[in-house]
Scaffold this motif. Structure first.
Motif, mmCIF file in Angstrom:
data_model
loop_
_atom_site.group_PDB
_atom_site.id
_atom_site.type_symbol
_atom_site.label_atom_id
_atom_site.label_comp_id
_atom_site.label_asym_id
_atom_site.label_seq_id
_atom_site.Cartn_x
_atom_site.Cartn_y
_atom_site.Cartn_z
ATOM 1 N N ASP A 118 22.982 -12.257 20.560
ATOM 2 C CA ASP A 118 23.292 -13.342 18.707
ATOM 3 C C ASP A 118 24.144 -14.143 19.105
ATOM 4 O O ASP A 118 23.734 -15.529 18.383
ATOM 5 C CB ASP A 118 24.334 -12.107 17.821
ATOM 6 C CG ASP A 118 23.656 -11.137 17.750
ATOM 7 O OD1 ASP A 118 23.006 -11.039 17.211
ATOM 8 O OD2 ASP A 118 23.989 -9.992 17.516
ATOM 9 N N ASN A 187 23.777 -11.780 12.103
ATOM 10 C CA ASN A 187 22.857 -12.565 11.407
ATOM 11 C C ASN A 187 22.249 -10.890 11.644
ATOM 12 O O ASN A 187 21.514 -10.472 11.578
ATOM 13 C CB ASN A 187 21.806 -13.393 12.120
ATOM 14 C CG ASN A 187 22.873 -14.804 12.218
ATOM 15 O OD1 ASN A 187 23.373 -15.257 11.202
ATOM 16 N ND2 ASN A 187 22.688 -15.506 13.414
ATOM 17 N N SER A 188 22.484 -10.674 10.100
ATOM 18 C CA SER A 188 21.762 -9.325 9.517
ATOM 19 C C SER A 188 21.303 -9.593 8.693
ATOM 20 O O SER A 188 20.976 -9.703 7.611
ATOM 21 C CB SER A 188 23.107 -8.235 9.491
ATOM 22 O OG SER A 188 22.062 -6.876 9.507
ATOM 23 N N ARG A 189 20.139 -8.549 8.969
ATOM 24 C CA ARG A 189 19.394 -8.122 7.367
ATOM 25 C C ARG A 189 20.051 -7.291 6.380
ATOM 26 O O ARG A 189 19.338 -6.928 4.713
ATOM 27 C CB ARG A 189 18.006 -7.387 7.740
ATOM 28 C CG ARG A 189 16.899 -8.363 8.753
ATOM 29 C CD ARG A 189 15.419 -8.255 8.739
ATOM 30 N NE ARG A 189 15.661 -6.660 9.532
ATOM 31 C CZ ARG A 189 15.327 -6.514 10.865
ATOM 32 N NH1 ARG A 189 15.517 -7.916 11.429
ATOM 33 N NH2 ARG A 189 15.137 -5.594 12.021
ATOM 34 N N THR A 190 21.048 -6.556 6.491
ATOM 35 C CA THR A 190 21.591 -5.319 5.779
ATOM 36 C C THR A 190 22.523 -6.740 5.123
ATOM 37 O O THR A 190 23.246 -7.335 6.383
ATOM 38 C CB THR A 190 22.008 -4.443 6.304
ATOM 39 O OG1 THR A 190 23.341 -4.900 7.869
ATOM 40 C CG2 THR A 190 20.641 -3.813 7.160
ATOM 41 N N ARG A 326 12.781 -7.338 18.417
ATOM 42 C CA ARG A 326 12.693 -6.045 17.370
ATOM 43 C C ARG A 326 13.652 -5.322 16.547
ATOM 44 O O ARG A 326 13.295 -4.506 15.971
ATOM 45 C CB ARG A 326 11.712 -4.624 18.246
ATOM 46 C CG ARG A 326 10.459 -5.834 18.488
ATOM 47 C CD ARG A 326 9.606 -4.593 19.144
ATOM 48 N NE ARG A 326 8.170 -5.038 19.758
ATOM 49 C CZ ARG A 326 8.315 -6.052 21.013
ATOM 50 N NH1 ARG A 326 9.079 -6.837 21.330
ATOM 51 N NH2 ARG A 326 6.484 -6.745 20.786
ATOM 52 N N THR A 327 14.694 -5.590 17.082
ATOM 53 C CA THR A 327 15.608 -5.472 16.758
ATOM 54 C C THR A 327 17.353 -5.420 15.678
ATOM 55 O O THR A 327 17.126 -6.890 16.219
ATOM 56 C CB THR A 327 16.985 -5.047 17.737
ATOM 57 O OG1 THR A 327 16.389 -3.866 18.866
ATOM 58 C CG2 THR A 327 18.170 -3.589 17.354
ATOM 59 N N ASP A 328 17.465 -5.194 14.551
ATOM 60 C CA ASP A 328 18.426 -5.737 13.975
ATOM 61 C C ASP A 328 19.836 -6.401 14.408
ATOM 62 O O ASP A 328 20.114 -5.005 14.941
ATOM 63 C CB ASP A 328 18.304 -5.350 12.458
ATOM 64 C CG ASP A 328 19.610 -6.152 11.304
ATOM 65 O OD1 ASP A 328 20.726 -5.519 11.255
ATOM 66 O OD2 ASP A 328 18.988 -7.115 10.927
ATOM 67 N N SER A 329 19.908 -7.004 14.095
ATOM 68 C CA SER A 329 21.427 -7.752 14.678
ATOM 69 C C SER A 329 23.444 -6.662 14.385
ATOM 70 O O SER A 329 23.747 -6.179 15.038
ATOM 71 C CB SER A 329 22.063 -9.153 14.653
ATOM 72 O OG SER A 329 21.610 -9.752 15.044
ATOM 73 N N SER A 330 22.442 -6.293 13.281
ATOM 74 C CA SER A 330 23.895 -5.067 12.711
ATOM 75 C C SER A 330 24.078 -3.665 13.617
ATOM 76 O O SER A 330 24.820 -3.405 13.690
ATOM 77 C CB SER A 330 23.673 -4.672 11.396
ATOM 78 O OG SER A 330 22.091 -3.810 10.982
ATOM 79 N N ARG A 332 22.695 -3.810 16.743
ATOM 80 C CA ARG A 332 21.796 -4.115 17.738
ATOM 81 C C ARG A 332 22.532 -3.795 19.337
ATOM 82 O O ARG A 332 22.234 -2.650 19.885
ATOM 83 C CB ARG A 332 22.142 -5.718 18.395
ATOM 84 C CG ARG A 332 20.956 -6.011 19.621
ATOM 85 C CD ARG A 332 21.595 -8.066 19.382
ATOM 86 N NE ARG A 332 20.622 -8.622 18.562
ATOM 87 C CZ ARG A 332 19.657 -8.689 18.318
ATOM 88 N NH1 ARG A 332 18.447 -8.149 18.736
ATOM 89 N NH2 ARG A 332 19.238 -9.022 16.841
#
Length: 390
Positions: A118, A187-190, A326-330, A332
Motif C-alpha cells: 500500500d 485504497n480499497s474497492r469497498t 490480485r488482492t484488495d487493500s481492505s 490485504r
C-alpha cells in the motif's frame, strides 16, 4: 515523512531483525541447555500451533486498525524473546520463547507486506512490489551474513551467551525504527470498513474463486516449510559431518549469499518465464536436492544443500507478488496472514514426520522424509497448475 519512506524503513528494520549472531549457534546453544532434537521439534510444533491460532486474527487487526502497530508489537516481542533465552535452562523456558516468537511473527507477517504494497500503491509504484520484496530479503541476508560470520567467531572466543545479548541489541534497534513507520492510506474497492467475520469470509471466498493463486501460495508454503528445516537444523547436519563451529558462520553466510540472486532477479525472470515454470523448477530442485542430502551422508551433500538455497530465492517474491497483485487493500494483511497460516499448518504436519523419522534415522532420515514430500508435491503441482497458473 512520506509513505514511500516506509520502503527503506522496512529494509532497515529487516536488517536489524536479522542482525542476530545467536542464530549461527542456536541449535548448539539449545543442545547445551538440554534440548534434544525431539524437544526442538516439539517447540517448533508449539510455535506453529501459536501461529495457526493467531495468524488470521492479527491480520484482521492490522487491516481494521493499524499495520504499523502490529509491526511495533512484533518488535517488542522479539526483544523479550532474546532476553528470556539468555536465562533459559528448562524446556518450558524455550516453549515460552517460541510462543512469544509465534505471536511476534503473526503480528508482523501480514502487516509488513500489506504496508509495503500500500505504500508503493500510494506512490503509483505497486508494479515494483516483487522487486521491493526481493530487496527486503536481500537486507535480511546481508545482515544475516554479517551476524553469522561475527557470531561464529564470537561464540568460539567468548562462548554462546554473548551472541544472545548482541541479538537483543539488534532487536531493540529494529523496535526503535519501527516507531518511525507511517501508516499508508488504504485504497480499497469497498467504501465501508468490514466487520471482523467478513474479513474471514472475504478471504476464504478469494482463495476459492482464484484457484491459481491458491496453487502458487501452496507452492510457496511447501518450499518454505522444507527450507525451514534447513534453517533450523543445518547446524546439527554440519555437526554430524564433524565440521568445527568456527566454520559455521562461513557456511551460514554462504547459504544466505546464494539466496541473494533469486531475490534480486525474480522480477526480471518473470519477464522471460511464467510463474508456473519458475516454481516447477524450484520444487524439482528441492526434491532432488533433499534426496541427495539424505543419501550421501558426506561433504558432497553440502553442495546439494547450497543448490537448494540458490533456487529458493525466487519463490517468495514470485508467490507474494502473484498474491498481492490480485488482492484488495481492505483485506490485504488478512489474505497474507492466511498464507502464513497455511505455511505453519504445513510446518506442524511435516514437523511431526520429520521429528519421528529423525529420532530413528538421525538428521539424514529427516531430510529424506522432506525429499519424499517435495517429490509428491511436484507431481501434484505439475498437473493441477496446467490451466490455472499463468
Amino acid at each position: 515523512m512520506t509513505v514511500l519512506n516506509n520502503v527503506w524503513l522496512l529494509g532497515a528494520i529487516r536488517f536489524f531483525q536479522s542482525l542476530i549472531p545467536a542464530y549461527v549457534i542456536e541449535r548448539l546453544f539449545w543442545e547445551q541447555r538440554g534440548m534434544t532434537i525431539q524437544m526442538v521439534v516439539y517447540t517448533e510444533i508449539i510455535y506453529a500451533v501459536t501461529v495457526v491460532l493467531l495468524e488470521v486474527p492479527t491480520g484482521i487487526l492490522a487491516d481494521k486498525f493499524s499495520r504499523k502497530s502490529m509491526i511495533v508489537a512484533g518488535a517488542v516481542l522479539g526483544c523479550a524473546e532474546f532476553f528470556i533465552l539468555v536465562f533459559a535452562t528448562q524446556f518450558w523456558h524455550f516453549a515460552a520463547v517460541v510462543v512469544l516468537a509465534g505471536i511476534g511473527r503473526c503480528a508482523c507477517s501480514g502487516s509488513e507486506n500489506a504496508l509495503l504494497y500500500d505504500s508503493l500503491l500510494a506512490g503509483g509504484k505497486e508494479h515494483r512490489f516483487e522487486k521491493a520484496v526481493g530487496r527486503l530479503n536481500v537486507c535480511d541476508f546481508i545482515s544475516g551474513m554479517i551476524a553469522a560470520l561475527c557470531g561464529s567467531f564470537l561464540a568460539t572466543r567468548f562462548g554462546f551467551e554473548l551472541n544472545y545479548w548482541l541479538s537483543f541489541a539488534g532487536m531493540s534497534a529494529a523496535l526503535a525504527l519501527s516507531l518511525l513507520l507511517h501508516e499508508p492510506q488504504v485504497n480499497s474497492r469497498t467504501e465501508e470498513p468490514l466487520e471482523l467475520k467478513t474479513y474471514i469470509k472475504a478471504s476464504l471466498l478469494f482463495f476459492k474463486e482464484n484457484p491459481g493463486v491458491s496453487l502458487v501460495v501452496l507452492s510457496g508454503t511447501v518450499t518454505g516449510a522444507a527450507l525451514h528445516f534447513i534453517y533450523e537444523f543445518w547446524q546439527i547436519y554440519l555437526n554430524r559431518l564433524d565440521i568445527p563451529v568456527i566454520y559455521f558462520g562461513l557456511f551460514s553466510a554462504g547459504l544466505m549469499l546464494l539466496m541473494l540472486p533469486g531475490n534480486m532477479l525474480a522480477h526480471a525472470l518473470l519477464r522471460r518465464f511464467s510463474s508456473r515454470t519458475l516454481l516447477l523448477a524450484a520444487v524439482a530442485v528441492f526434491a532432488a536436492g533433499f534426496t541427495y542430502i539424505a543419501a550421501a551422508k558426506d561433504y558432497s551433500g553440502l553442495a546439494a544443500l547450497l543448490v537448494i538455497c540458490l533456487f529458493s530465492g525466487i519463490v517468495e517474491p514470485i508467490a507474494a507478488g502473484y498474491l498481492h497483485h490480485r488482492t484488495d487493500s481492505s483485506i490485504r494483511a488478512t489474505i497474507d496472514s492466511f498464507q502464513s497460516l497455511g505455511l505453519n499448518a504445513v510446518h506442524i504436519v511435516i514437523g511431526l514426520g520429520f521429528g519421528f523419522v529423525s529420532v530413528r534415522f538421525d538428521i539424514f532420515g529427516g531430510y529424506g522424509f522432506i525429499a519424499l514430500l517435495c517429490g509428491l508435491f511436484f507431481g501434484y503441482f505439475y498437473i493441477a497448475s496446467q490451466k490455472s497458473v499463468e
